[in-house]
Write a protein that holds these residues in place. Structure first.
Motif, PDB file in Angstrom:
ATOM      1  N   UNK A 173       1.146  -1.474  -0.030  1.00  0.00           N
ATOM      2  CA  UNK A 173      -0.495  -0.284   0.039  1.00  0.00           C
ATOM      3  C   UNK A 173       0.437   1.520   0.419  1.00  0.00           C
ATOM      4  N   UNK A 174       2.098   1.024   1.103  1.00  0.00           N
ATOM      5  CA  UNK A 174       2.744   2.102   0.998  1.00  0.00           C
ATOM      6  C   UNK A 174       3.360   2.961  -0.817  1.00  0.00           C
ATOM      7  N   UNK A 175       3.777   1.568  -1.502  1.00  0.00           N
ATOM      8  CA  UNK A 175       4.371   2.224  -2.358  1.00  0.00           C
ATOM      9  C   UNK A 175       3.659   2.564  -3.314  1.00  0.00           C
ATOM     10  N   UNK A 176       2.754   1.900  -3.603  1.00  0.00           N
ATOM     11  CA  UNK A 176       1.547   2.807  -4.360  1.00  0.00           C
ATOM     12  C   UNK A 176       1.058   3.692  -4.252  1.00  0.00           C
ATOM     13  N   UNK A 177       1.157   4.163  -2.168  1.00  0.00           N
ATOM     14  CA  UNK A 177       0.405   5.703  -2.408  1.00  0.00           C
ATOM     15  C   UNK A 177       2.553   6.651  -3.152  1.00  0.00           C
ATOM     16  N   UNK A 178       3.206   5.875  -2.219  1.00  0.00           N
ATOM     17  CA  UNK A 178       4.547   6.567  -3.527  1.00  0.00           C
ATOM     18  C   UNK A 178       4.319   7.115  -4.477  1.00  0.00           C
ATOM     19  N   UNK A 179       3.929   6.074  -5.131  1.00  0.00           N
ATOM     20  CA  UNK A 179       4.251   6.410  -6.862  1.00  0.00           C
ATOM     21  C   UNK A 179       2.933   7.354  -7.412  1.00  0.00           C
ATOM     22  N   UNK A 180       1.988   7.483  -6.049  1.00  0.00           N
ATOM     23  CA  UNK A 180       0.468   8.490  -6.388  1.00  0.00           C
ATOM     24  C   UNK A 180       2.015  10.270  -6.440  1.00  0.00           C
ATOM     25  N   UNK A 181       2.534   9.742  -5.650  1.00  0.00           N
ATOM     26  CA  UNK A 181       2.501  10.941  -5.159  1.00  0.00           C
ATOM     27  C   UNK A 181       3.842  11.316  -5.882  1.00  0.00           C
ATOM     28  N   UNK A 182       4.524  10.676  -6.276  1.00  0.00           N
ATOM     29  CA  UNK A 182       5.729  10.413  -7.382  1.00  0.00           C
ATOM     30  C   UNK A 182       4.711  11.124  -8.442  1.00  0.00           C
ATOM     31  N   UNK A 183       3.651  10.674  -9.145  1.00  0.00           N
ATOM     32  CA  UNK A 183       3.018  11.180 -10.169  1.00  0.00           C
ATOM     33  C   UNK A 183       2.398  12.595 -10.362  1.00  0.00           C
ATOM     34  N   UNK A 184       2.305  12.797  -8.389  1.00  0.00           N
ATOM     35  CA  UNK A 184       1.925  14.359  -8.790  1.00  0.00           C
ATOM     36  C   UNK A 184       2.658  15.091  -8.699  1.00  0.00           C
ATOM     37  N   UNK A 185       4.146  14.253  -7.984  1.00  0.00           N
ATOM     38  CA  UNK A 185       5.092  15.733  -8.555  1.00  0.00           C
ATOM     39  C   UNK A 185       5.564  16.019  -9.989  1.00  0.00           C
ATOM     40  N   UNK A 186       5.543  15.125 -10.824  1.00  0.00           N
ATOM     41  CA  UNK A 186       5.584  14.953 -12.227  1.00  0.00           C
ATOM     42  C   UNK A 186       4.591  15.851 -12.914  1.00  0.00           C
ATOM     43  N   UNK A 187       3.385  16.026 -12.408  1.00  0.00           N
ATOM     44  CA  UNK A 187       2.472  17.355 -12.896  1.00  0.00           C
ATOM     45  C   UNK A 187       0.855  16.764 -13.313  1.00  0.00           C
ATOM     46  N   UNK A 188       0.950  15.046 -12.709  1.00  0.00           N
ATOM     47  CA  UNK A 188       0.079  14.553 -13.311  1.00  0.00           C
ATOM     48  C   UNK A 188      -1.321  15.209 -12.361  1.00  0.00           C
ATOM     49  N   UNK A 189      -2.703  15.116 -12.413  1.00  0.00           N
ATOM     50  CA  UNK A 189      -3.466  15.097 -12.111  1.00  0.00           C
ATOM     51  C   UNK A 189      -3.931  13.712 -11.996  1.00  0.00           C
ATOM     52  N   UNK A 190      -4.948  13.463 -10.642  1.00  0.00           N
ATOM     53  CA  UNK A 190      -4.572  12.310  -9.972  1.00  0.00           C
ATOM     54  C   UNK A 190      -6.423  12.638  -9.245  1.00  0.00           C
ATOM     55  N   UNK A 191      -7.746  11.818  -9.467  1.00  0.00           N
ATOM     56  CA  UNK A 191      -8.216  11.645  -9.168  1.00  0.00           C
ATOM     57  C   UNK A 191      -8.711  10.584  -7.926  1.00  0.00           C
ATOM     58  N   UNK A 192      -8.779  10.660  -6.685  1.00  0.00           N
ATOM     59  CA  UNK A 192      -8.177   9.032  -6.398  1.00  0.00           C
ATOM     60  C   UNK A 192      -9.942   8.790  -5.508  1.00  0.00           C
ATOM     61  N   UNK A 193     -10.034   7.564  -5.552  1.00  0.00           N
ATOM     62  CA  UNK A 193     -10.887   7.041  -4.688  1.00  0.00           C
ATOM     63  C   UNK A 193     -11.205   6.512  -4.215  1.00  0.00           C
ATOM     64  N   UNK A 194     -11.168   6.044  -2.520  1.00  0.00           N
ATOM     65  CA  UNK A 194     -10.768   5.286  -1.294  1.00  0.00           C
ATOM     66  C   UNK A 194     -11.780   5.276   0.188  1.00  0.00           C
ATOM     67  N   UNK A 195     -11.524   4.465   0.427  1.00  0.00           N
ATOM     68  CA  UNK A 195     -12.537   4.502   1.500  1.00  0.00           C
ATOM     69  C   UNK A 195     -11.151   4.143   3.064  1.00  0.00           C
ATOM     70  N   UNK A 196     -10.012   4.692   2.472  1.00  0.00           N
ATOM     71  CA  UNK A 196      -8.787   4.122   3.454  1.00  0.00           C
ATOM     72  C   UNK A 196      -8.169   5.179   3.906  1.00  0.00           C
ATOM     73  N   UNK A 197      -8.758   5.912   4.851  1.00  0.00           N
ATOM     74  CA  UNK A 197      -9.031   7.460   5.173  1.00  0.00           C
ATOM     75  C   UNK A 197      -7.396   7.168   5.630  1.00  0.00           C
ATOM     76  N   UNK A 198      -6.162   6.474   6.647  1.00  0.00           N
ATOM     77  CA  UNK A 198      -4.884   7.410   6.342  1.00  0.00           C
ATOM     78  C   UNK A 198      -5.025   7.633   4.599  1.00  0.00           C
TER      79      UNK A 198
END
Length: 314
Positions: A173-198
Motif C-alpha cells: 500500500x505504501x509503495x502504491x501511495x508513494x507512486x501516486x505522490x511521485x506522479x503528482x510531482x510530475x504534474x499529473x492530476x489524480x482523482x483518487x477514490x478510496x475508503x482508506x482514511x489514512x
C-alpha cells in the motif's frame, strides 16, 4: 470551465431505478492536484468515475473533463485519461513487459514507442528485475504496480484511481501511495477514490466526503478537521507562570476556550494557526518561558466518523 480546473461537475446526478447513486454533486479539481473521493463502499465513488469518463450518462447535471463533455466527447476524454479499477484486468499468461507492450499498442503507440514506453515504466515502477516474469507469478502489490504503469502508457493528463490499495498489505500500500505522490510531482492530476482514511490523509490535497451519493464535506484534511472540531494547542510553560500565561492569552483572545488542569500546560481551543506566533511573542515579552508547543488536531478518520454520525442523526 473554471481557470486551472481539469474536472468540473455541476449538480451531477445518476439514478439507477429508484436508487440515487450520485446526488447533485458539484466540485472542481485543479490541475496537478490529488483530489480524493472519500466514502464507504456504495457511496457513489465508482459511479462518479464512470460518469466523468463517459461510460455512463448522467440522469441530470453536467460535467467537464479537460474542457470536454463526457456525454459528447467520451472517446476523446478516455484518450487523455488513465483509469485504474479496483480489480484491474491483466493477462496472467503474459509477462509484465508483454502486458504493457500489448496495451501500449491498444492505445495506438507504434511498436518502437510501445517498447520504449514499456521500458521507461518498468524502471519507474521498480519492476526491472521482474518484468520478464509472468504476471501470474506477481504478488498483489506487484500486480497493482504493473496495472498502475499500464494507465500511464499514453501519458494521460488525468489519472482516475479507484481503490488502488484495496486488499494490499501495508508495505505494498505504501509503495502504491508513494507512486501516486511521485506522479503528482510530475504534474499529473489524480482523482483518487478510496475508503482508506489514512491513505487519503497522506496523499490528497483535498477530499470530497461522499455519503449516499451526496457530498457532505469538501476541503483539505486540515480544513475539514477544523470544521468538525477546532484545533487544540498545548503550550508548556514554567509551573510558576502558568496562570500568568493563561491570563495573557485570555486578554489577547477572550473568545478562546482555555484549560489549565495540568501543572505546566495551557490548553487553547480555537486558536487560529496564524495567531500562534503572536501568542508566543507576547509570552516572550512578558518573560514567560515556553518549553514546547504542540497541536492536537483530529485525524481524517475522526472527521469522517464525526460527519457520518451527523448524517445518521438527521
Amino acid at each position: 470551465m473554471s481557470d486551472g480546473a481539469t474536472v468540473v461537475t455541476d449538480l451531477l446526478t445518476r439514478q439507477f431505478g429508484e436508487r440515487l447513486a450520485l446526488d447533485s454533486v458539484t466540485l472542481s479539481v485543479s490541475a496537478g492536484e490529488v483530489f480524493g473521493l472519500l466514502g464507504h463502499n456504495g457511496a457513489g465513488k465508482t459511479t462518479a468515475v464512470r460518469l466523468l469518463n463517459g461510460l455512463l450518462t448522467p440522469t441530470s447535471g453536467v460535467a467537464q473533463v479537460l474542457g470536454l463533455s463526457p456525454v459528447d466527447d467520451g472517446p476523446q476524454i478516455r484518450a487523455r485519461t488513465g483509469v485504474l479499477t479496483e480489480t484491474p484486468a491483466l493477462d496472467d499468461r503474459l509477462t509484465g513487459r508483454e502486458n504493457l507492450r500489448f496495451f501500449a499498442r491498444v492505445f495506438g503507440l507504434s511498436r518502437e514507442e510501445a517498447t520504449q514506453r514499456t521500458d521507461e515504466l518498468i524502471e519507474m515502477f521498480g519492476l526491472s528485475d521482474r518484468g520478464g516474469e509472468q504476471v501470474a507469478m506477481y504478488s498483489r502489490g506487484m500486480r497493482q504496480r504493473i496495472a498502475l504503469a499500464r494507465t500511464m502508457l499514453h501519458k494521460p493528463e488525468i489519472l482516475f484511481l479507484d481503490e488502488p490499495t484495496s486488499g494490499l498489505d501495508p508495505v505494498a500500500s505504501r509503495q502504491v501511495q508513494d507512486m501516486v505522490i511521485a506522479l503528482q510531482n510530475q504534474g499529473t492530476t489524480i482523482l483518487l477514490c478510496t475508503h482508506n482514511l489514512e491513505e487519503a490523509e497522506r496523499v490528497c490535497n483535498r477530499v470530497a466526503v461522499l455519503e449516499q451519493g451526496r457530498v457532505i464535506a469538501l476541503g483539505s484534511p486540515r480544513e475539514l478537521a477544523s470544521e468538525v472540531s477546532p484545533p487544540q494547542i498545548e503550550i508548556e510553560v514554567d509551573p510558576a507562570h502558568k496562570e500568568s500565561a493563561a491570563s495573557l492569552i485570555s486578554e489577547l483572545h477572550p473568545e478562546l476556550i482555555l484549560k489549565t488542569d495540568e501543572e505546566t500546560l495551557v490548553r487553547i481551543e480555537g486558536l487560529a494557526r496564524s495567531d500562534i506566533p503572536v501568542v508566543l511573542r507576547a509570552l516572550a515579552l512578558r518573560e514567560i518561558d515556553v518549553y514546547q508547543v504542540t497541536s492536537q488536531q483530529l485525524s481524517l478518520e475522526d472527521v469522517y466518523f464525526a460527519l457520518h454520525q451527523r448524517m445518521m442523526e438527521r
